[in-house]
Motif scaffolding. Structure first.
Motif, PDB file in Angstrom:
ATOM      1  N   LYS A 178      56.536 -25.951  51.685  1.00  0.00           N
ATOM      2  CA  LYS A 178      57.366 -26.792  52.362  1.00  0.00           C
ATOM      3  C   LYS A 178      58.090 -25.791  53.869  1.00  0.00           C
ATOM      4  CE  LYS A 178      58.943 -31.338  53.344  1.00  0.00           C
ATOM      5  NZ  LYS A 178      57.686 -32.000  53.916  1.00  0.00           N
ATOM      6  N   VAL A 179      57.949 -26.324  55.261  1.00  0.00           N
ATOM      7  CA  VAL A 179      58.861 -25.377  56.298  1.00  0.00           C
ATOM      8  C   VAL A 179      60.096 -25.589  56.468  1.00  0.00           C
ATOM      9  CG1 VAL A 179      58.770 -25.348  58.483  1.00  0.00           C
ATOM     10  CG2 VAL A 179      56.899 -24.655  57.553  1.00  0.00           C
ATOM     11  N   GLU A 180      60.316 -27.232  55.994  1.00  0.00           N
ATOM     12  CA  GLU A 180      61.932 -27.564  55.921  1.00  0.00           C
ATOM     13  C   GLU A 180      61.858 -28.006  54.279  1.00  0.00           C
ATOM     14  OE1 GLU A 180      62.866 -31.075  58.993  1.00  0.00           O
ATOM     15  OE2 GLU A 180      61.795 -30.143  60.170  1.00  0.00           O
ATOM     16  N   VAL A 181      62.926 -27.623  54.389  1.00  0.00           N
ATOM     17  CA  VAL A 181      63.638 -27.822  52.578  1.00  0.00           C
ATOM     18  C   VAL A 181      64.412 -28.791  52.546  1.00  0.00           C
ATOM     19  CG1 VAL A 181      64.605 -27.274  50.564  1.00  0.00           C
ATOM     20  CG2 VAL A 181      63.242 -25.496  52.235  1.00  0.00           C
ATOM     21  N   VAL A 182      63.797 -30.475  51.644  1.00  0.00           N
ATOM     22  CA  VAL A 182      63.891 -31.613  51.884  1.00  0.00           C
ATOM     23  C   VAL A 182      64.771 -31.578  50.914  1.00  0.00           C
ATOM     24  CG1 VAL A 182      64.158 -34.026  51.853  1.00  0.00           C
ATOM     25  CG2 VAL A 182      62.969 -32.247  53.188  1.00  0.00           C
ATOM     26  N   ASN A 183      66.126 -31.553  49.544  1.00  0.00           N
ATOM     27  CA  ASN A 183      66.607 -31.721  48.517  1.00  0.00           C
ATOM     28  C   ASN A 183      65.841 -30.635  47.265  1.00  0.00           C
ATOM     29  OD1 ASN A 183      67.100 -34.467  48.803  1.00  0.00           O
ATOM     30  ND2 ASN A 183      65.009 -35.211  48.108  1.00  0.00           N
ATOM     31  N   LYS A 184      66.748 -29.774  47.759  1.00  0.00           N
ATOM     32  CA  LYS A 184      66.077 -27.895  47.916  1.00  0.00           C
ATOM     33  C   LYS A 184      64.462 -27.894  46.984  1.00  0.00           C
ATOM     34  CE  LYS A 184      70.558 -27.649  46.063  1.00  0.00           C
ATOM     35  NZ  LYS A 184      71.683 -26.866  45.218  1.00  0.00           N
ATOM     36  N   LEU A 185      63.365 -29.217  47.903  1.00  0.00           N
ATOM     37  CA  LEU A 185      62.151 -29.134  47.105  1.00  0.00           C
ATOM     38  C   LEU A 185      61.211 -28.141  48.143  1.00  0.00           C
ATOM     39  CD1 LEU A 185      61.691 -32.679  45.814  1.00  0.00           C
ATOM     40  CD2 LEU A 185      61.891 -30.605  44.384  1.00  0.00           C
ATOM     41  N   LYS A 186      61.127 -26.659  47.723  1.00  0.00           N
ATOM     42  CA  LYS A 186      60.332 -26.401  48.843  1.00  0.00           C
ATOM     43  C   LYS A 186      58.651 -26.248  48.655  1.00  0.00           C
ATOM     44  CE  LYS A 186      61.188 -21.726  50.907  1.00  0.00           C
ATOM     45  NZ  LYS A 186      62.030 -20.795  50.974  1.00  0.00           N
ATOM     46  N   HIS A 187      58.984 -25.215  46.612  1.00  0.00           N
ATOM     47  CA  HIS A 187      57.384 -24.829  46.898  1.00  0.00           C
ATOM     48  C   HIS A 187      56.280 -26.119  46.916  1.00  0.00           C
ATOM     49  CE1 HIS A 187      59.301 -21.225  46.980  1.00  0.00           C
ATOM     50  NE2 HIS A 187      58.420 -21.194  47.666  1.00  0.00           N
ATOM     51  N   PHE A 188      55.571 -26.324  46.254  1.00  0.00           N
ATOM     52  CA  PHE A 188      54.917 -27.026  46.131  1.00  0.00           C
ATOM     53  C   PHE A 188      52.726 -26.916  45.535  1.00  0.00           C
ATOM     54  CE2 PHE A 188      57.637 -29.018  48.637  1.00  0.00           C
ATOM     55  CZ  PHE A 188      57.862 -30.471  48.000  1.00  0.00           C
ATOM     56  N   SER A 189      52.146 -27.546  44.255  1.00  0.00           N
ATOM     57  CA  SER A 189      50.871 -27.131  44.446  1.00  0.00           C
ATOM     58  C   SER A 189      50.156 -28.730  43.977  1.00  0.00           C
ATOM     59  CB  SER A 189      51.277 -26.682  42.783  1.00  0.00           C
ATOM     60  OG  SER A 189      51.215 -25.793  42.323  1.00  0.00           O
ATOM     61  N   VAL A 190      49.144 -28.550  44.145  1.00  0.00           N
ATOM     62  CA  VAL A 190      48.110 -29.693  44.555  1.00  0.00           C
ATOM     63  C   VAL A 190      47.348 -30.029  43.056  1.00  0.00           C
ATOM     64  CG1 VAL A 190      46.309 -30.780  45.690  1.00  0.00           C
ATOM     65  CG2 VAL A 190      48.123 -29.331  46.832  1.00  0.00           C
ATOM     66  N   ILE A 191      47.957 -30.989  42.571  1.00  0.00           N
ATOM     67  CA  ILE A 191      47.770 -31.181  41.482  1.00  0.00           C
ATOM     68  C   ILE A 191      46.415 -32.151  41.051  1.00  0.00           C
ATOM     69  CG2 ILE A 191      49.814 -31.164  40.615  1.00  0.00           C
ATOM     70  CD1 ILE A 191      50.529 -33.784  39.859  1.00  0.00           C
ATOM     71  N   LYS A 192      46.078 -33.447  42.206  1.00  0.00           N
ATOM     72  CA  LYS A 192      45.184 -34.677  42.104  1.00  0.00           C
ATOM     73  C   LYS A 192      44.583 -34.527  43.428  1.00  0.00           C
ATOM     74  CE  LYS A 192      44.620 -38.787  40.421  1.00  0.00           C
ATOM     75  NZ  LYS A 192      44.651 -40.387  39.951  1.00  0.00           N
ATOM     76  N   VAL A 193      42.681 -34.472  43.829  1.00  0.00           N
ATOM     77  CA  VAL A 193      42.917 -34.583  44.918  1.00  0.00           C
ATOM     78  C   VAL A 193      41.263 -35.884  44.320  1.00  0.00           C
ATOM     79  CG1 VAL A 193      41.137 -33.572  47.099  1.00  0.00           C
ATOM     80  CG2 VAL A 193      43.143 -32.578  45.594  1.00  0.00           C
ATOM     81  N   GLU A 194      41.056 -36.768  44.905  1.00  0.00           N
ATOM     82  CA  GLU A 194      40.036 -37.830  44.235  1.00  0.00           C
ATOM     83  C   GLU A 194      39.594 -38.075  46.095  1.00  0.00           C
ATOM     84  OE1 GLU A 194      40.738 -41.204  43.003  1.00  0.00           O
ATOM     85  OE2 GLU A 194      42.702 -40.805  41.379  1.00  0.00           O
ATOM     86  N   TYR A 195      38.193 -37.946  45.325  1.00  0.00           N
ATOM     87  CA  TYR A 195      37.289 -38.060  46.553  1.00  0.00           C
ATOM     88  C   TYR A 195      36.331 -39.252  47.124  1.00  0.00           C
ATOM     89  CZ  TYR A 195      37.618 -33.577  47.017  1.00  0.00           C
ATOM     90  OH  TYR A 195      38.200 -32.033  46.656  1.00  0.00           O
ATOM     91  N   ASP A 196      35.827 -40.002  48.207  1.00  0.00           N
ATOM     92  CA  ASP A 196      34.878 -41.521  47.932  1.00  0.00           C
ATOM     93  C   ASP A 196      33.668 -41.259  47.836  1.00  0.00           C
ATOM     94  OD1 ASP A 196      34.429 -40.180  50.133  1.00  0.00           O
ATOM     95  OD2 ASP A 196      35.070 -42.183  51.310  1.00  0.00           O
ATOM     96  N   GLU A 197      32.792 -42.249  47.608  1.00  0.00           N
ATOM     97  CA  GLU A 197      30.921 -41.293  47.399  1.00  0.00           C
ATOM     98  C   GLU A 197      30.729 -40.204  48.582  1.00  0.00           C
ATOM     99  OE1 GLU A 197      32.521 -45.107  47.824  1.00  0.00           O
ATOM    100  OE2 GLU A 197      32.366 -45.124  46.573  1.00  0.00           O
ATOM    101  N   GLN A 198      31.288 -40.402  50.044  1.00  0.00           N
ATOM    102  CA  GLN A 198      30.973 -39.031  51.080  1.00  0.00           C
ATOM    103  C   GLN A 198      31.807 -38.229  51.061  1.00  0.00           C
ATOM    104  OE1 GLN A 198      32.043 -42.945  51.607  1.00  0.00           O
ATOM    105  NE2 GLN A 198      29.508 -43.640  51.418  1.00  0.00           N
ATOM    106  N   GLN A 199      32.372 -37.573  50.039  1.00  0.00           N
ATOM    107  CA  GLN A 199      33.710 -36.387  49.974  1.00  0.00           C
ATOM    108  C   GLN A 199      34.177 -36.184  50.961  1.00  0.00           C
ATOM    109  OE1 GLN A 199      32.955 -34.642  46.475  1.00  0.00           O
ATOM    110  NE2 GLN A 199      31.511 -36.430  46.279  1.00  0.00           N
ATOM    111  N   ASN A 200      34.909 -37.993  50.471  1.00  0.00           N
ATOM    112  CA  ASN A 200      36.332 -37.565  51.557  1.00  0.00           C
ATOM    113  C   ASN A 200      37.436 -37.530  50.754  1.00  0.00           C
ATOM    114  OD1 ASN A 200      34.443 -37.476  54.489  1.00  0.00           O
ATOM    115  ND2 ASN A 200      34.045 -39.864  54.555  1.00  0.00           N
TER     116      ASN A 200
END
Length: 71
Positions: A16-38
């Motif tokens: 994250k460019v603007e650090v909020v509450n000392k949280l800077k590094h993140f990982s994507v842990i869940k992604v859900e898709y609909d029937e059209q893969q959106n």
């Protein structure tokens, strides 16, 4: 603009460019898709304290907000 394909989101790492509450590094842990893969849901986890947040995945494309990888 950060280039990321929706199929490559899961387990990707972000700084994250603007650090909020000392949280800077993140990982994507869940992604859900609909029937059209959106993407209908994207959950990121802060590496510092394991807090989870739902975000709009397209926000990750904005280099003013996010950098690809941990920096």
């Amino acid at each position: 603009m950060n280039r990321i394909h929706p199929k490559k989101l899961l387990h990707s790492k972000w700084t994250k460019v603007e650090v909020v509450n000392k949280l800077k590094h993140f990982s994507v842990i869940k992604v859900e898709y609909d029937e059209q893969q959106n993407v209908i849901e994207c959950i990121i986890r802060a590496e510092m304290n394991a807090a989870e947040f739902a975000i709009e995945w397209r926000d990750l494309k904005d280099p003013q907000k996010w950098k690809i990888g941990w920096q």
